[in-house]
Motif scaffolding. Structure first.
Motif, mmCIF file in Angstrom:
data_model
loop_
_atom_site.group_PDB
_atom_site.id
_atom_site.type_symbol
_atom_site.label_atom_id
_atom_site.label_comp_id
_atom_site.label_asym_id
_atom_site.label_seq_id
_atom_site.Cartn_x
_atom_site.Cartn_y
_atom_site.Cartn_z
ATOM 1 N N ILE A 215 -6.899 1.608 9.437
ATOM 2 C CA ILE A 215 -7.011 2.795 8.568
ATOM 3 C C ILE A 215 -5.782 2.916 7.669
ATOM 4 O O ILE A 215 -5.895 3.183 6.465
ATOM 5 C CB ILE A 215 -7.188 4.065 9.423
ATOM 6 C CG1 ILE A 215 -8.554 4.037 10.132
ATOM 7 C CG2 ILE A 215 -7.066 5.325 8.566
ATOM 8 C CD1 ILE A 215 -8.733 5.134 11.145
ATOM 9 N N ARG A 216 -4.610 2.708 8.236
ATOM 10 C CA ARG A 216 -3.384 2.797 7.440
ATOM 11 C C ARG A 216 -3.357 1.719 6.365
ATOM 12 O O ARG A 216 -2.919 1.965 5.235
ATOM 13 C CB ARG A 216 -2.164 2.657 8.356
ATOM 14 C CG ARG A 216 -1.897 3.883 9.210
ATOM 15 C CD ARG A 216 -0.655 3.685 10.052
ATOM 16 N NE ARG A 216 -0.344 4.865 10.852
ATOM 17 C CZ ARG A 216 0.653 4.940 11.724
ATOM 18 N NH1 ARG A 216 1.460 3.886 11.898
ATOM 19 N NH2 ARG A 216 0.866 6.053 12.413
ATOM 20 N N ALA A 217 -3.825 0.526 6.709
ATOM 21 C CA ALA A 217 -3.857 -0.550 5.718
ATOM 22 C C ALA A 217 -4.800 -0.206 4.572
ATOM 23 O O ALA A 217 -4.494 -0.457 3.399
ATOM 24 C CB ALA A 217 -4.283 -1.864 6.376
ATOM 25 N N ALA A 218 -5.954 0.394 4.901
ATOM 26 C CA ALA A 218 -6.903 0.787 3.860
ATOM 27 C C ALA A 218 -6.317 1.869 2.959
ATOM 28 O O ALA A 218 -6.476 1.839 1.736
ATOM 29 C CB ALA A 218 -8.198 1.272 4.501
ATOM 30 N N GLN A 219 -5.619 2.839 3.561
ATOM 31 C CA GLN A 219 -4.983 3.890 2.764
ATOM 32 C C GLN A 219 -3.912 3.311 1.849
ATOM 33 O O GLN A 219 -3.783 3.723 0.690
ATOM 34 C CB GLN A 219 -4.376 4.941 3.701
ATOM 35 C CG GLN A 219 -5.407 5.761 4.463
ATOM 36 C CD GLN A 219 -4.772 6.693 5.471
ATOM 37 O OE1 GLN A 219 -3.616 6.518 5.870
ATOM 38 N NE2 GLN A 219 -5.518 7.703 5.909
ATOM 39 N N ARG A 220 -3.166 2.353 2.360
ATOM 40 C CA ARG A 220 -2.109 1.742 1.548
ATOM 41 C C ARG A 220 -2.704 0.945 0.391
ATOM 42 O O ARG A 220 -2.179 0.962 -0.725
ATOM 43 C CB ARG A 220 -1.257 0.843 2.439
ATOM 44 C CG ARG A 220 0.118 0.520 1.880
ATOM 45 C CD ARG A 220 1.044 0.090 2.978
ATOM 46 N NE ARG A 220 2.374 -0.194 2.443
ATOM 47 C CZ ARG A 220 2.804 -1.404 2.137
ATOM 48 N NH1 ARG A 220 2.006 -2.442 2.289
ATOM 49 N NH2 ARG A 220 4.021 -1.586 1.654
ATOM 50 N N GLN A 221 -3.811 0.268 0.632
ATOM 51 C CA GLN A 221 -4.475 -0.474 -0.435
ATOM 52 C C GLN A 221 -4.991 0.467 -1.515
ATOM 53 O O GLN A 221 -4.961 0.143 -2.710
ATOM 54 C CB GLN A 221 -5.623 -1.298 0.144
ATOM 55 C CG GLN A 221 -5.166 -2.494 0.976
ATOM 56 C CD GLN A 221 -6.307 -3.174 1.694
ATOM 57 O OE1 GLN A 221 -7.461 -2.765 1.574
ATOM 58 N NE2 GLN A 221 -6.001 -4.222 2.457
ATOM 59 N N THR A 222 -5.437 1.655 -1.096
ATOM 60 C CA THR A 222 -5.885 2.653 -2.069
ATOM 61 C C THR A 222 -4.736 3.097 -2.962
ATOM 62 O O THR A 222 -4.890 3.250 -4.183
ATOM 63 C CB THR A 222 -6.488 3.870 -1.346
ATOM 64 O OG1 THR A 222 -7.589 3.450 -0.528
ATOM 65 C CG2 THR A 222 -6.971 4.922 -2.337
ATOM 66 N N LEU A 223 -3.555 3.293 -2.354
ATOM 67 C CA LEU A 223 -2.377 3.680 -3.137
ATOM 68 C C LEU A 223 -2.038 2.614 -4.181
ATOM 69 O O LEU A 223 -1.779 2.933 -5.349
ATOM 70 C CB LEU A 223 -1.181 3.902 -2.210
ATOM 71 C CG LEU A 223 -1.223 5.116 -1.285
ATOM 72 C CD1 LEU A 223 0.015 5.133 -0.403
ATOM 73 C CD2 LEU A 223 -1.295 6.408 -2.090
ATOM 74 N N PHE A 224 -2.050 1.356 -3.761
ATOM 75 C CA PHE A 224 -1.714 0.281 -4.692
ATOM 76 C C PHE A 224 -2.767 0.159 -5.793
ATOM 77 O O PHE A 224 -2.432 -0.146 -6.941
ATOM 78 C CB PHE A 224 -1.569 -1.038 -3.938
ATOM 79 C CG PHE A 224 -0.230 -1.210 -3.272
ATOM 80 C CD1 PHE A 224 0.859 -1.682 -3.983
ATOM 81 C CD2 PHE A 224 -0.057 -0.876 -1.941
ATOM 82 C CE1 PHE A 224 2.096 -1.836 -3.373
ATOM 83 C CE2 PHE A 224 1.176 -1.019 -1.326
ATOM 84 C CZ PHE A 224 2.257 -1.496 -2.043
ATOM 85 N N ALA A 225 -4.027 0.405 -5.436
ATOM 86 C CA ALA A 225 -5.081 0.337 -6.453
ATOM 87 C C ALA A 225 -4.895 1.439 -7.492
ATOM 88 O O ALA A 225 -5.029 1.205 -8.702
ATOM 89 C CB ALA A 225 -6.452 0.471 -5.786
ATOM 90 N N LEU A 226 -4.565 2.656 -7.047
ATOM 91 C CA LEU A 226 -4.319 3.749 -7.989
ATOM 92 C C LEU A 226 -3.092 3.465 -8.850
ATOM 93 O O LEU A 226 -3.059 3.781 -10.048
ATOM 94 C CB LEU A 226 -4.127 5.062 -7.221
ATOM 95 C CG LEU A 226 -5.385 5.675 -6.604
ATOM 96 C CD1 LEU A 226 -5.013 6.874 -5.740
ATOM 97 C CD2 LEU A 226 -6.366 6.089 -7.685
#
Length: 407
Positions: A215-226
């Motif tokens: 879950i944390r990895a997915a949230q971090r990927q979302t941050l980088f995508a934004l």
């Protein structure tokens, strides 16, 4: 307890399962808590049969060490991949050797912990505590080793790297150590069944940890995508948000931001320029350091408004808005978070470095920051940035001394 063929087969099977089922962490080595706990338990409670003598010598470690190496090699052969084989072998065999050697050290009463585990008698409580101490020390060795290597590679302090790794691995490592200690004591009563019985709770915990990290990895990927949105739209210099995030985290640690809050520092750094999507006319090169204070506040406010509409990102909206505040206003308010003050300095530095020419880009950029300190930028953060750049080799000590004297 002599390592019989039946016990050895069970230990090998459990260790193979543990090597197959590891816990993956973004940016960190993969843990194998099931295999690690089994290796420790086997090392401190069993020994390879020795001719006529009690199996307490170091030769008794040949059996558990061979099983650990065999488990790693079996998994590597099954996957037809040798990627990471060296570190995995070192971790597996090192776990057994460290635990086994500690368990075979002769105590003040002339006996070893291996003998005490087999016949605890009236010292059962003391033996249990000693076993737990040995297990904790054993699981701490690879964590400390990777912290030292990472500190050298990233040129950060060993204590900071160790604190970061303990935050990511500490609780699972402690659970691994306690499970290993319980298994070691139980194997003399239950035999190899203890391996299966007491590994179930650790397996459940490992599942929960794996899900949490996913879950944390997915949230971090979302941050980088934004963060890449402004890059793709040509509103900011390519890679600006990533560079700011990479630099802001160690600088924040330098000024005393607690490790649990560093994730928010990274998030603010990645998202601090999102507000540029609301501009009618793009900022040349995306360098907000070159626009007026009013425009800086407008960009930060727009970004905060966007983030406030998202439940997962609303927690950093206020800090993103405060990135647009000059330092003297932040001091007057008195409640501006360190994340905003750090990101403001580091973002301005990256803007200035990218726009500078010649071999002295860091010196030129820092000189300009210092000339605007403390009106625009927090002097404590600027000093921390200088120290970090010296540590990374981007700035010489003599240049840093000249800058601080001028500042």
């Amino acid at each position: 307890m002599t390592l019989t063929v039946g016990t050895a087969l069970v230990v090998l099977a459990v260790m193979i399962l543990g090597e197959i089922w590891r816990v993956a962490a973004p940016g960190a080595v993969r843990d194998a808590p099931l295999a690690q706990a089994t290796g420790i338990a086997a090392a401190v409670s069993t020994a390879w049969p020795a001719s006529g003598d009690p199996p307490v010598g170091l030769t008794g470690l040949l059996g558990p060490a061979s099983l650990a190496a065999g488990a790693v090699l079996t998994v590597a052969l099954a996957r037809r991949s040798t990627a990471g084989l060296g570190p995995d072998l070192a971790r597996a065999v090192g776990t057994v050797l460290v635990a086994g050697v500690l368990a075979r050290v002769t105590g003040p009463d002339g006996s070893t912990l291996l003998e005490g585990t087999a016949r605890p008698g009236s010292r059962s409580g003391l033996v249990a505590l000693l076993l737990l101490s040995v297990a904790v020390a054993t699981v701490a060795v690879p964590v400390a080793g990777r912290s030292v290597l990472r500190a050298r590679a990233e040129r950060v302090s060993v204590l900071a790297a160790l604190a970061d790794d303990l935050g990511r691995h500490g609780l699972l490592a402690l659970a691994t150590a306690s499970t290993a200690a319980v298994m070691a004591l139980s194997m003399h009563v239950l035999g190899p069944v203890a391996l299966v019985l007491f590994l179930v709770p650790l397996g459940v915990l490992q599942t929960a940890v794996s899900r949490q990290r996913t879950i944390r990895a997915a949230q971090r990927q979302t941050l980088f995508a934004l963060a890449r949105l402004t890059d793709q739209a040509g509103l900011t210099a390519r890679g600006h948000a990533y560079r700011v995030a990479t630099l802001a985290v160690p600088v924040a640690r330098e000024v005393g931001v607690p490790d649990p809050d560093l994730a928010d520092v990274e998030a603010v750094a990645l998202l601090h320029d999102v507000g540029q999507v609301g501009l009618r006319r793009p900022v040349p090169g995306g360098a907000t350091v070159e626009v007026s204070p009013r425009d800086q506040r407008r960009i930060a406010g727009t970004g905060a408004a966007i983030l406030a509409r998202t439940a997962q990102l609303s927690r950093v909206a206020a800090a993103v808005a405060d990135v647009g505040l000059p330092h003297h206003r932040a001091v007057a308010r008195g409640d501006v978070l360190p994340a905003a003050r750090v990101v403001r300095v580091v973002s301005a530095y990256d803007d200035l470095v990218q726009g500078a020419t010649g071999p002295d880009e860091p010196v030129e950029a820092l000189s300009r920051l210092l000339r605007s300190t403390p009106h625009e930028y927090d002097p404590e953060v600027v000093e921390a940035l200088v120290r970090h750049l010296v540590r990374r080799g981007r700035l010489t000590s003599s240049a840093a001394d000249r800058l601080t004297r001028v500042g």
